[in-house]
Scaffold this active site. Structure first.
Site, mmCIF file in Angstrom:
data_model
loop_
_atom_site.group_PDB
_atom_site.id
_atom_site.type_symbol
_atom_site.label_atom_id
_atom_site.label_comp_id
_atom_site.label_asym_id
_atom_site.label_seq_id
_atom_site.Cartn_x
_atom_site.Cartn_y
_atom_site.Cartn_z
ATOM 1 N N ARG A 47 0.859 -1.183 0.000
ATOM 2 C CA ARG A 47 0.000 0.000 0.000
ATOM 3 C C ARG A 47 0.892 1.228 0.000
ATOM 4 O O ARG A 47 1.499 1.569 1.007
ATOM 5 C CB ARG A 47 -0.918 0.011 1.227
ATOM 6 C CG ARG A 47 -1.907 1.173 1.260
ATOM 7 C CD ARG A 47 -2.772 1.098 2.515
ATOM 8 N NE ARG A 47 -3.790 2.126 2.539
ATOM 9 C CZ ARG A 47 -3.621 3.363 3.011
ATOM 10 N NH1 ARG A 47 -2.429 3.716 3.509
ATOM 11 N NH2 ARG A 47 -4.603 4.243 2.999
ATOM 12 N N SER A 116 -12.712 -2.893 1.412
ATOM 13 C CA SER A 116 -12.832 -2.360 2.769
ATOM 14 C C SER A 116 -14.271 -1.951 3.047
ATOM 15 O O SER A 116 -14.936 -1.374 2.187
ATOM 16 C CB SER A 116 -11.927 -1.134 2.938
ATOM 17 O OG SER A 116 -10.571 -1.482 2.821
ATOM 18 N N LYS A 145 -5.451 5.359 9.241
ATOM 19 C CA LYS A 145 -6.717 5.817 8.669
ATOM 20 C C LYS A 145 -7.183 7.069 9.416
ATOM 21 O O LYS A 145 -8.165 7.053 10.145
ATOM 22 C CB LYS A 145 -7.786 4.714 8.763
ATOM 23 C CG LYS A 145 -7.510 3.510 7.884
ATOM 24 C CD LYS A 145 -7.642 3.857 6.403
ATOM 25 C CE LYS A 145 -7.429 2.635 5.532
ATOM 26 N NZ LYS A 145 -7.536 2.978 4.086
#
Length: 221
Positions: A47, A116, A145
């Site tokens: 990621r 997600s 996040k």
């Protein structure tokens, strides 16, 4: 390369999923990935939201090779086009990324697609979307996040009660101090970032997390 059926079989047997950047804490992530795989990680996701395409493809080749050596699945975040180019086993998309159907049109039937979800409605939609696996969270607030409120263990219980047999992973602030309660809530699989990435001994942490999942209440799910 494994076909879709083989990938899905490996996904079904998975427990521990590492998400990491190509450079973690100023150092190349490959030693962390290798240690996590040795400790029992089943999937590794690259990621890297800020890297250019060439850098992503270069890192993907290294991650893919490590995963192949350990029989693990290699996942690329967000970029279905690059996942198809680099030989990834899967692409993972979020609620603000390409829709599952759009990603499927790019990667074809044999690559896995993960999605997600952050609320019961999104989980239900994910089950209808054709995604191969879902993530549910963040269970706890996490700096990976920012601005995303924690869903708590209630969402883990919801996912456990409503999953249709498809693999799903609890995600968000999960580490060795709380993985047992996440498993108790019904999760047999988890995604981790910092717990392994920032550990002094990533191999030992991965092994401890996997053991907790294999022996926890959620292990049968």
């Amino acid at each position: 390369m494994n076909d879709g059926a083989q990938r899905r079989e490996r996904l079904a047997a998975s427990r521990l999923y590492l998400v990491v950047e190509s450079v973690a804490g100023g150092r190349p992530a490959e030693p962390i990935v290798a240690a996590a795989l040795e400790g029992g990680a089943d999937l590794v996701q690259l990621r890297d939201k800020e890297a250019g395409d060439d850098s992503i493809l270069e890192a993907a080749a290294r991650f893919r090779e490590l995963c192949a050596e350990h029989g693990a699945l290699f996942v690329l975040n967000d970029r279905a086009d690059l996942a198809a180019r680099c030989g990834a086993d899967a692409v993972h998309v979020g609620q603000d990324d390409a829709r599952v159907e759009e990603a499927r049109a790019v990667v074809g039937p044999d690559l896995l697609i993960g999605l997600s979800t952050h609320a019961p409605g999104q989980f239900a939609a994910g089950l209808e979307s054709g995604a191969d696996y879902l993530c549910a969270g963040p269970v706890h607030e996490t700096p990976t996040k920012p601005g995303r409120p924690a869903t708590g263990l209630g969402y883990v219980r919801h996912a456990a009660a409503h999953a249709d047999g498809r693999p799903w992973f609890a995600i968000g602030g999960i580490d060795t101090s709380n993985v047992a309660e996440v498993a108790e809530a019904g999760a047999g699989r988890v995604v981790v970032v910092r717990a392994i990435r920032d550990a002094d001994d990533p191999r030992a942490v991965a092994r401890e997390l996997r053991t907790a999942l294999e022996t926890g209440v959620g292990a049968a799910r």
